[in-house]
Each structure stands twice: as C-alpha cells, then as structure tokens.
Scaffold this motif. Structure first.
Motif, PDB file in Angstrom:
ATOM      1  N   ASP A 188      28.837  49.449  39.131  1.00  0.00           N
ATOM      2  CA  ASP A 188      29.862  50.359  38.610  1.00  0.00           C
ATOM      3  C   ASP A 188      30.572  49.792  37.385  1.00  0.00           C
ATOM      4  OD1 ASP A 188      31.336  48.332  39.737  1.00  0.00           O
ATOM      5  OD2 ASP A 188      32.453  49.596  41.138  1.00  0.00           O
TER       6      ASP A 188
ATOM      7  N   LYS B 137      32.170  46.948  37.205  1.00  0.00           N
ATOM      8  CA  LYS B 137      33.298  46.083  37.546  1.00  0.00           C
ATOM      9  C   LYS B 137      32.795  44.676  37.852  1.00  0.00           C
ATOM     10  CE  LYS B 137      36.171  49.808  39.379  1.00  0.00           C
ATOM     11  NZ  LYS B 137      36.903  50.327  40.571  1.00  0.00           N
TER      12      LYS B 137
ATOM     13  N   GLY C 296      36.012  41.616  42.032  1.00  0.00           N
ATOM     14  CA  GLY C 296      37.184  42.374  41.591  1.00  0.00           C
ATOM     15  C   GLY C 296      37.963  41.759  40.446  1.00  0.00           C
TER      16      GLY C 296
ATOM     17  N   TRP D  37      37.923  39.091  36.903  1.00  0.00           N
ATOM     18  CA  TRP D  37      37.056  38.496  35.880  1.00  0.00           C
ATOM     19  C   TRP D  37      37.111  36.981  35.904  1.00  0.00           C
ATOM     20  CZ3 TRP D  37      33.751  41.389  33.064  1.00  0.00           C
ATOM     21  CH2 TRP D  37      33.983  42.761  32.951  1.00  0.00           C
TER      22      TRP D  37
END
Length: 522
Positions: free
Chosen positions: A172, A174, A178, A180
């Motif tokens: 998706d 991302k 969750g 970076w």
C-alpha cells in the motif's frame, strides 16, 4: 593482448565484475588497464593498511579477471618508468596498445573525474565515459531532488530511496512497521550489551604479503601499522564477512550501534564499509539480505532499518551532496576554525581516554566506528575549532574506507558544520555527558566527567560551552539548540568565566602536529 582494442581503465574503488565499463564488452577485443599510482597513494599520506587493502584488492581482482579470460595490463607501483599519475599511466598504455577507444566508468572523486574529463584534449582516441550505476541515485536525480528545497534533509531523501528500491515497503506504499525510521530504538548504552561475537579475520596470502613488503619499504613514514592485516581483499572474503554479520551480529546492530567500549573495536558493527567502498560487495544486495533477515525473524526491524538507512539513505545522500557542492565544499569554513590539529591525533598520547582509544583503534586497524568518528574525534575537533582542511586530511588519510566522496561531506559538513548547515540541521556538539552515557570510557579516565571546570575536569565540558559562547550569534536562532543559551545565561558571569577560562587553559596546552603528517609537502 588484442590488436587495436578498447582500453578499459579500472580504478581502485571499482573492483566490481558488473562495472558499467565491463558490461557488454568482448573479452577478445578489450584490454583492462589497472594502475597502482604513486600520486594517489601519497597526495595524502594514507594509512599503511589502507594502501595494502587497495593494492592487494586490485591485484586479486586483476587475477580474477585474467582467470575469467580478460586481457589485463596491470601496472605495479615498482614497475620501471611508472608515470605516477592516472593520466600518465593511460598515456603509456595508449602507446603500448594503440586502442581505438577508451571506455571508463566515472570516478567517485571530483579531482580524479576532472582529470578524466581532460583526456579528450590529451589523447587522440575517443573517450566514452559511463555512469557508475552501482549507486541507486544518479547525479542528475539528486540534483533534481535538491532543486528548490530550502533544506536538503536526509530523512526526506531516504524515504525516496525506500520507495525507489521497495526496501521495507508494503504493497500500500507505507513503510514496513508503520514508521520510516527507528533510530530512537538504536541508542542503548554498552552496559546492557551482550558479549559481541568475533569478527572474521583474513590471513594475508602471498599477494597481500608482497604488498605489505612494498608498503613497508615505500611508505615507511605513513601513519599506522601494516600488520596484523586482516581485512578482506577479494569478493569471496568480503562475502564471508557479510555472511558472518548477517548470521551473528545484525540482531544487535541497531540497539548498540552508538555504543563505545574501551579496547573493543568492532562490537556489533558490520565492518563491511571497506569492501563496499572498494566495490567488492554490492550495497543493494546487502540491503536485500538485511530485509530477508527481518522477514525470516532473525533480526528486529530497528536493526534492519538502521542498516538499510546507512546504505541507501546516508551513503547515497552524502555522495549526492558531495557532487552537488564540489569543489567549494573542500574549502568551506563557515565557523572560521583555525586551530591546528593536535599532535596526539597522530600519536594517541593524550590522557583523554575516549580520544586515546579511538586513535588506538585507528592506528592499529585503519578503522574506528561511526560514533567514535562523529562524537569523540569529530566532536573534539568541532569544539576545539580545528581547521577543517587539517581534519579532512586526517580522516581521509587514516581510515581504510575513506574516499573523498564519502569522507568530505561527513567531515566538513556533518562533523565540523563548516558548510554552515547545508547538510546538518545543527552542529553535533556534546559535552562529556554524552560520551559517559554511550561508553565506558569515563570510568577510568584521568579526567572526571562529573567535574565541569578547573583542574581535572573533563575537557569536553568547558569546551562545549566555549564553543557555544563563541558562536552564539550564529547558533541562537537554530531551533534545535537555541534554547541552550538560556541555560548559559542563567549560570551567571562567574560560572561562565570558569568555563571559558578552563577551556582556554586546555586549548593553550594543545601541541599542534608538525607539518607533513597527513599531506605531502612536495
């Protein structure tokens, strides 16, 4: 040797079988030129192990190419009439081979690339310059990314590289997990660290032994020890070193990457930067192996993300920054630092335990890990106001993984803030408290980290405030450190005077290094 061939010069940091100048070339009508160049070994007086590493790796690579069926014209340093420069050796090779063209992959360093770009005016045969696609981000891509930005924030660039490579990315779009960046989870002190496993060491073979003899004879006045020499010098050895890291050390790499332990030089670090920067290892392949270790449950996300960030984030970023700001970056001195490098950077003879241990590792191994380089050695140079050119020469000379494209941005911009903040959002200045938190250096030091001023106080404590005070006008508006000056103002004049006098007394005691340690005067 083939008649009227394509001549393919390969430089000492291009030891990669898939190099762009080699791909698609016929072995039947090509001659590879490899050169041990006096000017490159001595323009700064490189650490003995650094010269051994590069010359030995080059000789092994040449042997592998010959075994694979390539014609290799290899010029050793001791060969008669050695021209002493890349351009001179290429001119001699043209006389020997009468090539119909020269194909070369672009150089990693600005001054070498400038020399190559003069070849069309010097040589009659056509020159084809190929991009170095071992890097993820091209020069043009980095310029496009940088154009119009008020700040060249590495974190933003890093996210672009994650998207481009797909590393630690979900379907998706991302980031895996969750977030970076998991740097907040990578600051554990050494007191909680398990005993690190040993790092692979490689016994010198006959080729390396011959190079060690050459270095001891020709570079006797260079810094460092040539033995014991234990670095990998072939792609096979480098892969063994990578295997050992992914099997035994990547799990704890993240949490303890900022830790420092007296007498322990590798800890959980990969120790792969020399092999990556010479071309013996593929950096993107290493990142994929790290991602696989996470996917297989053999390494936590913070360790894997931290490793990948160092390669596709920081390594790619500093290369782009270097080429964007050269040649001016080498002369930047925004803080007007003018003190000479202290003599103890070459001898290690200082009572500051953190500095002496970092220099000991540097002298013995041509290596110190990144926090020793940044927050001990570099922090000292920043606080003491050491001239950037002296510091740049030292780092370039003493570390086996130091090529100018990676060394100069790290030293001039990251460590010394000499570029005025184009790279770093603040100077990486710290008192003794940081070193005490992240190391065991302070407990047996001749200086007391808890003492702030006067005789016996840790020099980092008064030097920190001396630095902040003398650069107040420049730094007080910096949103990351501006509030520091409120603390300084609350101290009162007497305490401030104690800090400044303690720092001045220490700085006055420093003995500058004699000329000729790092850069040849010829």
């Amino acid at each position: 040797m083939p008649h009227n061939p394509i001549l393919i010069p390969i430089l000492g940091d291009q030891l990669t079988r898939t190099l762009s100048s080699l791909r698609g070339r016929s072995k039947d009508d090509s001659v590879i030129l490899m050169m041990e160049v006096w000017d490159e070994a001595t323009y700064v007086k490189h650490h003995k192990q650094k010269i051994v590493l590069i010359f030995s790796a080059m000789r092994h690579f040449a042997a592998e190419l010959r075994q694979a069926g390539w014609s290799v014209d290899y010029v050793k340093l001791g060969d008669a009439d050695n021209a002493g420069s890349f351009t001179g050796e290429v001119a001699r090779a043209i006389e020997r081979h009468d090539p119909r063209a020269i194909h070369i992959t672009e150089a990693s360093e600005w001054r070498v690339q400038q020399a190559i770009e003069e070849w069309p005016d010097k040589f009659a045969c056509p020159i084809e310059l190929l991009s170095d696609d071992r890097f993820i981000c091209t020069h043009a891509e980095f310029r496009d990314w940088a154009e119009g930005r008020k700040a060249l924030t590495m974190e933003h660039f890093y996210r672009e590289m994650r998207r481009k490579t797909g590393l630690l990315m979900e379907d998706d779009g991302k980031p895996t997990g969750g977030d970076w960046n998991y740097d907040k989870d990578n600051r554990e002190p050494p007191k909680t660290m398990p005993e690190p496993p040993p790092v692979p060491k490689f016994e010198p073979d006959d080729i390396t032994a011959e190079v060690i003899t050459l270095v001891e004879a020709r570079f006797a006045d260079h810094f460092g020890n040539s033995a014991p020499f234990e670095w990998p010098v072939t792609s096979a050895e480098a892969e063994q070193a990578a295997d050992a890291f992914f099997e035994a050390r990547i799990e704890c790499f993240g949490p303890y990457q900022d830790a420092m332990v007296h007498g322990s030089d590798a800890l959980y670090h990969s120790m792969l930067s020399t092999s990556i920067n010479c071309g013996l290892l593929d950096p993107l392949d290493l990142c994929r192996r790290a991602q696989k270790a996470y996917a297989n449950g053999r390494a936590p996300l913070n360790s894997v993300e931290g490793f990948i960030r160092q390669i596709i984030g920081w390594r790619e970023y500093v290369r782009g920054f270097y080429w964007l700001h050269m040649p001016g970056l080498a002369a930047d001195n925004e803080l007007n630092a003018d003190r000479g490098l202290p003599e103890f950077f070459w001898t290690g003879e200082t009572d500051m335990r953190c500095l002496s241990d970092s220099i000991r590792s540097t002298q013995n191994n041509a290596h110190a890990h990144h926090i020793q380089r940044l927050m001990v050695l570099g922090n000292f140079c920043l606080l003491a106001g050491i001239n950037p050119r002296d510091v740049q020469d030292w780092y370039l000379a003493v570390y086996a993984d130091a090529f100018e494209w990676v060394e100069l941005p790290n030293v001039a911009a990251m460590i010394l803030y000499a570029d005025g903040g184009k790279l770093a959002t603040k100077p990486y200045a710290a008192s003794g408290n940081y070193i005490n938190k992240m190391s065991d250096y302070c407990k047996d030091c001749a200086y007391s980290v808890s003492k702030k001023t006067g005789e016996g106080a840790c020099p980092f404590n008064p030097l920190y405030w001396h630095f902040m005070n003398r650069h107040r006008d420049r730094l007080r508006s910096n949103h990351r450190i501006g509030r520091i000056f409120a603390t300084w103002d609350r101290m009162g004049e007497e305490k401030q005077r104690e800090y400044l006098e303690s720092a001045d007394n220490f700085l006055d005691s420093l003995v500058p290094a004699s000329k000729g340690w790092a850069r040849n005067e010829d």
